[in-house]
Design a protein around this motif. Structure first.
Motif, mmCIF file in Angstrom:
data_model
loop_
_atom_site.group_PDB
_atom_site.id
_atom_site.type_symbol
_atom_site.label_atom_id
_atom_site.label_comp_id
_atom_site.label_asym_id
_atom_site.label_seq_id
_atom_site.Cartn_x
_atom_site.Cartn_y
_atom_site.Cartn_z
ATOM 1 N N LYS A 128 2.585 11.188 -3.710
ATOM 2 C CA LYS A 128 2.844 11.190 -2.580
ATOM 3 C C LYS A 128 3.059 10.235 -1.654
ATOM 4 O O LYS A 128 2.026 9.398 -2.147
ATOM 5 C CB LYS A 128 1.739 12.614 -1.604
ATOM 6 N N SER A 129 3.789 10.152 -0.996
ATOM 7 C CA SER A 129 3.998 8.773 -0.205
ATOM 8 C C SER A 129 2.658 9.083 1.111
ATOM 9 O O SER A 129 2.568 9.627 1.658
ATOM 10 C CB SER A 129 5.036 8.450 0.206
ATOM 11 N N LEU A 130 2.211 7.745 1.276
ATOM 12 C CA LEU A 130 1.632 7.492 2.715
ATOM 13 C C LEU A 130 1.869 8.373 3.861
ATOM 14 O O LEU A 130 3.289 7.328 4.034
ATOM 15 C CB LEU A 130 1.181 6.070 2.966
ATOM 16 N N PRO A 131 1.534 8.757 5.080
ATOM 17 C CA PRO A 131 1.582 8.999 6.359
ATOM 18 C C PRO A 131 1.718 7.831 7.209
ATOM 19 O O PRO A 131 1.530 6.396 6.716
ATOM 20 C CB PRO A 131 0.844 9.805 7.041
ATOM 21 N N GLN A 132 2.723 7.557 7.719
ATOM 22 C CA GLN A 132 3.317 6.214 8.513
ATOM 23 C C GLN A 132 1.808 5.748 9.448
ATOM 24 O O GLN A 132 1.640 4.671 9.469
ATOM 25 C CB GLN A 132 4.508 6.109 9.406
ATOM 26 N N LEU A 134 -1.285 6.121 8.513
ATOM 27 C CA LEU A 134 -1.934 5.607 7.796
ATOM 28 C C LEU A 134 -1.772 4.002 7.474
ATOM 29 O O LEU A 134 -2.724 2.828 7.478
ATOM 30 C CB LEU A 134 -2.517 6.530 6.290
ATOM 31 N N ILE A 135 -0.274 3.246 7.009
ATOM 32 C CA ILE A 135 0.188 2.202 6.670
ATOM 33 C C ILE A 135 0.104 1.608 7.227
ATOM 34 O O ILE A 135 -0.566 0.280 7.131
ATOM 35 C CB ILE A 135 1.601 2.242 6.196
ATOM 36 N N ASP A 136 0.206 1.395 8.906
ATOM 37 C CA ASP A 136 0.251 0.807 9.810
ATOM 38 C C ASP A 136 -1.105 0.372 9.698
ATOM 39 O O ASP A 136 -1.759 -0.461 10.596
ATOM 40 C CB ASP A 136 0.590 1.474 11.276
ATOM 41 N N SER A 137 -1.876 1.519 9.780
ATOM 42 C CA SER A 137 -3.665 1.153 9.843
ATOM 43 C C SER A 137 -4.080 -0.034 9.009
ATOM 44 O O SER A 137 -4.581 -0.801 8.501
ATOM 45 C CB SER A 137 -4.282 1.965 10.019
ATOM 46 N N ARG A 138 -3.392 0.672 7.843
ATOM 47 C CA ARG A 138 -4.164 -0.409 6.759
ATOM 48 C C ARG A 138 -3.396 -2.141 6.407
ATOM 49 O O ARG A 138 -3.261 -3.031 6.464
ATOM 50 C CB ARG A 138 -3.205 -0.398 5.440
ATOM 51 N N LEU A 139 -2.083 -2.022 7.523
ATOM 52 C CA LEU A 139 -1.121 -3.144 7.518
ATOM 53 C C LEU A 139 -2.377 -4.243 9.077
ATOM 54 O O LEU A 139 -2.393 -5.349 8.822
ATOM 55 C CB LEU A 139 -0.012 -2.847 8.075
ATOM 56 N N ASN A 140 -2.859 -3.396 9.974
ATOM 57 C CA ASN A 140 -3.640 -3.719 11.180
ATOM 58 C C ASN A 140 -5.145 -4.550 9.971
ATOM 59 O O ASN A 140 -5.284 -5.323 10.501
ATOM 60 C CB ASN A 140 -3.837 -2.884 12.327
ATOM 61 N N LYS A 141 -5.309 -3.410 9.895
ATOM 62 C CA LYS A 141 -6.719 -4.092 9.068
ATOM 63 C C LYS A 141 -6.511 -5.696 7.744
ATOM 64 O O LYS A 141 -6.844 -5.953 8.076
ATOM 65 C CB LYS A 141 -6.703 -3.273 7.962
ATOM 66 N N LYS A 142 -5.234 -5.617 7.381
ATOM 67 C CA LYS A 142 -5.538 -6.621 6.473
ATOM 68 C C LYS A 142 -4.811 -8.394 7.420
ATOM 69 O O LYS A 142 -5.101 -8.998 7.556
ATOM 70 C CB LYS A 142 -3.950 -6.203 5.826
ATOM 71 N N LYS A 143 -3.962 -8.242 8.513
ATOM 72 C CA LYS A 143 -3.977 -8.910 9.676
ATOM 73 C C LYS A 143 -5.228 -9.689 9.987
ATOM 74 O O LYS A 143 -5.316 -10.357 10.875
ATOM 75 C CB LYS A 143 -2.662 -8.677 10.499
ATOM 76 N N GLY A 144 -6.791 -8.663 10.707
ATOM 77 C CA GLY A 144 -7.267 -8.616 11.487
ATOM 78 C C GLY A 144 -8.425 -9.108 10.897
ATOM 79 O O GLY A 144 -9.054 -10.211 10.417
#
Length: 144
Positions: A128-132, A134-144
């Motif tokens: 199953k693909s992740l909801p958009q 959740l993807i955005d929140s994971r990207l923000n955690k990696k940047k921050g």
């Protein structure tokens, strides 16, 4: 046409020789892949002069002078060659279209099988693909 065993070749009749077959034999002889007698044996061609006749009629080499000067093909020869190529390409196209249709049907059947297995076994098989969000929140955690 009967074969005694694999090492003996089938005797052919004049009706068996299509234009494309003749051109294949001529091409092999002119490219040096086969000699006259070898071509005759390989393809079961009757008559000692048949291959040479084809070379004189369809070939691009000057066999009378035994030189390797290319002879210009007549418009009729060019047309016949192009028609043979068109027929071959059409046959290949039809074969590929049938293979594509079969492959598409096969993919649909596999999808249906996976759907049935997921329903009956209650096990998620497809990833199953992740909801958009959740993807955005994971990207923000990696940047921050």
């Amino acid at each position: 046409m009967k074969k005694k065993n694999d090492s003996q070749y089938v005797k052919r009749t004049q009706r068996d020789y299509s234009y494309t077959f003749k051109m294949q034999v001529v091409r092999e002889v002119e490219n040096g892949e086969l000699g006259l007698n070898a071509a005759q044996r390989k393809y079961g061609i009757q008559g000692n002069a048949t291959v040479k006749t084809w070379l004189l009629k369809y070939g691009s080499l000057d066999w009378d002078n035994k030189s390797h000067l290319s002879l210009e093909k007549t418009p009729e020869q060019k047309l016949l060659e192009l028609e043979a190529k068109v027929r071959l390409l059409e046959k290949q196209k039809n074969t590929l279209e049938k293979e594509l249709e079969f492959t598409n049907k096969k993919a649909i059947i596999f999808d249906m099988m996976i759907d049935i297995a997921e329903e009956e076994l209650k096990v998620p098989i497809r990833k199953k693909s992740l909801p958009q969000q959740l993807i955005d929140s994971r990207l923000n955690k990696k940047k921050g």
